[in-house]
Design a protein around this motif. Structure first.
Motif, PDB file in Angstrom:
ATOM      1  N   ALA A  53       0.834  -1.204   0.000  1.00  0.00           N
ATOM      2  CA  ALA A  53       0.000   0.000   0.000  1.00  0.00           C
ATOM      3  C   ALA A  53       0.867   1.251   0.000  1.00  0.00           C
ATOM      4  N   GLN A  54       1.986   1.206   0.718  1.00  0.00           N
ATOM      5  CA  GLN A  54       2.917   2.341   0.705  1.00  0.00           C
ATOM      6  C   GLN A  54       3.432   2.583  -0.713  1.00  0.00           C
ATOM      7  N   LYS A  55       3.725   1.500  -1.411  1.00  0.00           N
ATOM      8  CA  LYS A  55       4.203   1.609  -2.793  1.00  0.00           C
ATOM      9  C   LYS A  55       3.123   2.187  -3.698  1.00  0.00           C
ATOM     10  N   ALA A  56       1.868   1.762  -3.500  1.00  0.00           N
ATOM     11  CA  ALA A  56       0.768   2.264  -4.328  1.00  0.00           C
ATOM     12  C   ALA A  56       0.589   3.768  -4.139  1.00  0.00           C
ATOM     13  N   ILE A  57       0.698   4.240  -2.909  1.00  0.00           N
ATOM     14  CA  ILE A  57       0.580   5.678  -2.635  1.00  0.00           C
ATOM     15  C   ILE A  57       1.759   6.430  -3.236  1.00  0.00           C
ATOM     16  N   SER A  58       2.962   5.853  -3.137  1.00  0.00           N
ATOM     17  CA  SER A  58       4.156   6.501  -3.695  1.00  0.00           C
ATOM     18  C   SER A  58       4.053   6.639  -5.210  1.00  0.00           C
ATOM     19  N   ARG A  59       3.501   5.637  -5.869  1.00  0.00           N
ATOM     20  CA  ARG A  59       3.367   5.679  -7.338  1.00  0.00           C
ATOM     21  C   ARG A  59       2.472   6.820  -7.778  1.00  0.00           C
ATOM     22  N   LEU A  60       1.539   7.218  -6.939  1.00  0.00           N
ATOM     23  CA  LEU A  60       0.644   8.323  -7.269  1.00  0.00           C
ATOM     24  C   LEU A  60       1.205   9.666  -6.811  1.00  0.00           C
ATOM     25  N   ASN A  61       2.469   9.647  -6.364  1.00  0.00           N
ATOM     26  CA  ASN A  61       3.158  10.872  -5.936  1.00  0.00           C
ATOM     27  C   ASN A  61       2.398  11.573  -4.811  1.00  0.00           C
ATOM     28  N   MET A  62       1.904  10.788  -3.867  1.00  0.00           N
ATOM     29  CA  MET A  62       1.187  11.315  -2.720  1.00  0.00           C
ATOM     30  C   MET A  62       2.012  11.074  -1.464  1.00  0.00           C
ATOM     31  N   THR A  63       1.972  12.028  -0.535  1.00  0.00           N
ATOM     32  CA  THR A  63       2.667  11.891   0.743  1.00  0.00           C
ATOM     33  C   THR A  63       1.653  12.009   1.873  1.00  0.00           C
ATOM     34  N   LEU A  64       1.774  11.155   2.866  1.00  0.00           N
ATOM     35  CA  LEU A  64       0.805  11.127   3.957  1.00  0.00           C
ATOM     36  C   LEU A  64       1.036  12.285   4.921  1.00  0.00           C
ATOM     37  N   PRO A  65      -0.005  13.001   5.313  1.00  0.00           N
ATOM     38  CA  PRO A  65       0.139  14.025   6.352  1.00  0.00           C
ATOM     39  C   PRO A  65       0.319  13.374   7.718  1.00  0.00           C
ATOM     40  N   LYS A  66       1.014  14.068   8.610  1.00  0.00           N
ATOM     41  CA  LYS A  66       1.362  13.452   9.890  1.00  0.00           C
ATOM     42  C   LYS A  66       0.154  13.213  10.786  1.00  0.00           C
ATOM     43  N   ASP A  67      -0.955  13.962  10.590  1.00  0.00           N
ATOM     44  CA  ASP A  67      -2.099  13.772  11.480  1.00  0.00           C
ATOM     45  C   ASP A  67      -2.859  12.474  11.199  1.00  0.00           C
ATOM     46  N   ILE A  68      -2.466  11.748  10.140  1.00  0.00           N
ATOM     47  CA  ILE A  68      -3.053  10.438   9.866  1.00  0.00           C
ATOM     48  C   ILE A  68      -2.358   9.366  10.709  1.00  0.00           C
ATOM     49  N   LEU A  69      -1.088   9.602  11.018  1.00  0.00           N
ATOM     50  CA  LEU A  69      -0.294   8.620  11.740  1.00  0.00           C
ATOM     51  C   LEU A  69      -0.672   8.578  13.213  1.00  0.00           C
ATOM     52  N   VAL A  70      -0.513   7.421  13.821  1.00  0.00           N
ATOM     53  CA  VAL A  70      -0.748   7.271  15.253  1.00  0.00           C
ATOM     54  C   VAL A  70       0.497   6.656  15.885  1.00  0.00           C
ATOM     55  N   SER A  71       0.542   6.687  17.186  1.00  0.00           N
ATOM     56  CA  SER A  71       1.662   6.128  17.934  1.00  0.00           C
ATOM     57  C   SER A  71       1.226   4.821  18.591  1.00  0.00           C
ATOM     58  N   PRO A  72       2.124   3.854  18.686  1.00  0.00           N
ATOM     59  CA  PRO A  72       3.530   3.836  18.270  1.00  0.00           C
ATOM     60  C   PRO A  72       3.688   3.241  16.882  1.00  0.00           C
ATOM     61  N   GLN A  73       4.887   3.382  16.334  1.00  0.00           N
ATOM     62  CA  GLN A  73       5.229   2.715  15.093  1.00  0.00           C
ATOM     63  C   GLN A  73       5.984   1.438  15.454  1.00  0.00           C
ATOM     64  N   ILE A  74       5.373   0.294  15.198  1.00  0.00           N
ATOM     65  CA  ILE A  74       5.902  -1.007  15.630  1.00  0.00           C
ATOM     66  C   ILE A  74       6.392  -1.781  14.406  1.00  0.00           C
ATOM     67  N   PHE A  75       7.576  -2.362  14.520  1.00  0.00           N
ATOM     68  CA  PHE A  75       8.180  -3.020  13.360  1.00  0.00           C
ATOM     69  C   PHE A  75       8.320  -4.532  13.538  1.00  0.00           C
ATOM     70  N   SER A  76       7.485  -5.101  14.381  1.00  0.00           N
ATOM     71  CA  SER A  76       7.435  -6.548  14.502  1.00  0.00           C
ATOM     72  C   SER A  76       6.010  -6.960  14.845  1.00  0.00           C
ATOM     73  N   VAL A  77       5.683  -8.187  14.480  1.00  0.00           N
ATOM     74  CA  VAL A  77       4.360  -8.723  14.787  1.00  0.00           C
ATOM     75  C   VAL A  77       4.542  -9.980  15.637  1.00  0.00           C
ATOM     76  N   ARG A  78       3.787 -10.052  16.712  1.00  0.00           N
ATOM     77  CA  ARG A  78       3.817 -11.224  17.578  1.00  0.00           C
ATOM     78  C   ARG A  78       2.747 -12.195  17.095  1.00  0.00           C
ATOM     79  N   THR A  79       3.178 -13.300  16.522  1.00  0.00           N
ATOM     80  CA  THR A  79       2.254 -14.300  16.007  1.00  0.00           C
ATOM     81  C   THR A  79       1.959 -15.322  17.102  1.00  0.00           C
ATOM     82  N   ILE A  80       0.682 -15.527  17.371  1.00  0.00           N
ATOM     83  CA  ILE A  80       0.254 -16.436  18.433  1.00  0.00           C
ATOM     84  C   ILE A  80      -0.618 -17.524  17.827  1.00  0.00           C
TER      85      ILE A  80
END
Length: 369
Positions: A53-80
């Motif tokens: 999805a990040q790639k799809a948005i980049s292809r359209l030359n769009m940048t996300l505004p910061k107020d769309i983002l939430v905290s925290p930014q997590i870079f791992s998934v715990r699979t159970i």
């Protein structure tokens, strides 16, 4: 008489409306309210923007505004895996965001020439001569809250429960689930993102993740007894430290899951389907934002190739062009069905998790254990 009527302004409909030529007379109907206050339909979604999805948005030359983002930014998934009792952490590169804000931001990019009917939904679509007659249920009391419009072309970008697909393509069959999601005040000691499997409850999966001061838990369940299965899974997760008491909000909607190349429907005879309405959603991860964005843009490019109105023939081969342009997407999604056994087959999943291949060794702080 409109040239194009778009039903639904999620990523597919919003991207389509944004990229259509200004010469078209376009109307777009969406259940979200137009003002900045939240209201109307909000899609139950974990709100993680996958790399595709990040790639799809980049292809359209769009940048996300910061107020769309939430905290925290997590870079791992715990699979159970509740059946085997195994738990592993895997690296992932998702962007944590507010899905409703993303949809509203995409709508804000639509040119002013597009007429947007907000806080309304389409109840019926029928063929009417050379075009289509649409019946809308609006938030206005005028005309009893109903309105009828006509359009030369109609686009169903209205998700798994698409009224366009149900009205015009009843023969279209695809596996359906009920997606249920609840919001809670976050009382966990540390933020995390989790992916949960329990084949005794669902042959899909569930998710849980931290967003600002909230914790979201949701999953995709078989239509029969979906809410009961949802509550059963919540109870089982208490043993894993999930704190799921006193939900603040509950959301639910249909979700689709293709199982082969013939599970997709792009439309015909002047009617089109885009995004999840067409079946464009990953059968393994249920990620659909990237396919919604890409199919919306592909369809806009097809429309923009139409000749001047007075020179147009019967649909001008538009449906065939759109079907052809989405072939790569349909093939890619079909290939993802080959990935499903490694995620959803309990013995295979158990073997992979036991080996620890591709997993991360997460070092816990002593005060968070």
């Amino acid at each position: 008489m409109y040239d194009i009527a778009i039903i639904g302004l999620g990523p597919a409909g919003a991207v389509l409306a944004r990229h259509l030529k200004s010469e078209f007379k376009v109307i777009a109907i969406d259940r979200k309210l137009k003002n900045e206050n939240r209201g109307g339909f909000s899609k139950p979604c974990g709100g993680l923007l996958a790399p595709e999805a990040q790639k799809a948005i980049s292809r359209l030359n769009m940048t996300l505004p910061k107020d769309i983002l939430v905290s925290p930014q997590i870079f791992s998934v715990r699979t159970i895996d509740l059946q085997s009792g195994l738990s592993r952490d895997y690296q992932r590169f998702y962007i944590n965001l507010d899905r409703d804000r993303l949809d509203r931001w995409l709508i804000s990019q639509i040119p002013s020439g597009v007429e947007i009917v907000s806080g309304a939904y389409c109840t019926e679509v029928v063929r009417d001569g050379d075009g289509f007659l649409l019946t809308l249920n609006t938030s206005s009391e005028e005309n009893g809250g109903c309105r009828e419009i006509r359009a030369r072309y109609v686009v169903g970008a209205d998700g798994a429960g698409s009224v366009v697909r149900r009205s015009l393509f009843k023969e279209f069959k695809i596996r359906k689930y009920m997606s249920i999601q609840q919001h809670f005040a976050d009382t966990h000691k540390a933020p995390f993102y989790s992916c949960i499997f329990d084949p005794s409850i669902t042959d899909s999966y569930a998710w849980g993740l931290t967003k600002d001061d909230s914790f979201i838990f949701g999953g995709a369940f078989n239509l029969k007894n979906a809410r009961k299965d949802f509550e059963t899974l919540k109870e089982k997760l208490q043993a894993y430290g999930f704190k799921l008491e006193q939900p603040i909000k509950t959301e639910a909607c249909l979700a689709l899951r293709p199982s082969g190349f013939n599970n997709f429907c792009t439309g015909k005879d002047g009617a089109f389907l885009a995004g999840e309405a067409a079946g464009f959603i990953s059968p393994s991860s249920l990620e659909g934002i990237s396919y919604a964005i890409n199919s919306g843009y592909i369809l806009s490019a097809c429309f923009n190739k139409l000749p001047a109105p007075e020179k147009r023939g019967e649909h001008a081969g538009l449906n065939a062009e759109y079907h052809r342009k989405t072939a790569e997407m349909r093939f890619k999604l079909s290939l993802k069905t080959l990935k499903r056994p490694f995620m959803y087959n309990p013995p295979l999943r158990s073997v992979i998790m036991k080996t620890g291949v591709f997993s991360l060794e997460v070092i816990e702080n002593s005060d968070k254990k």
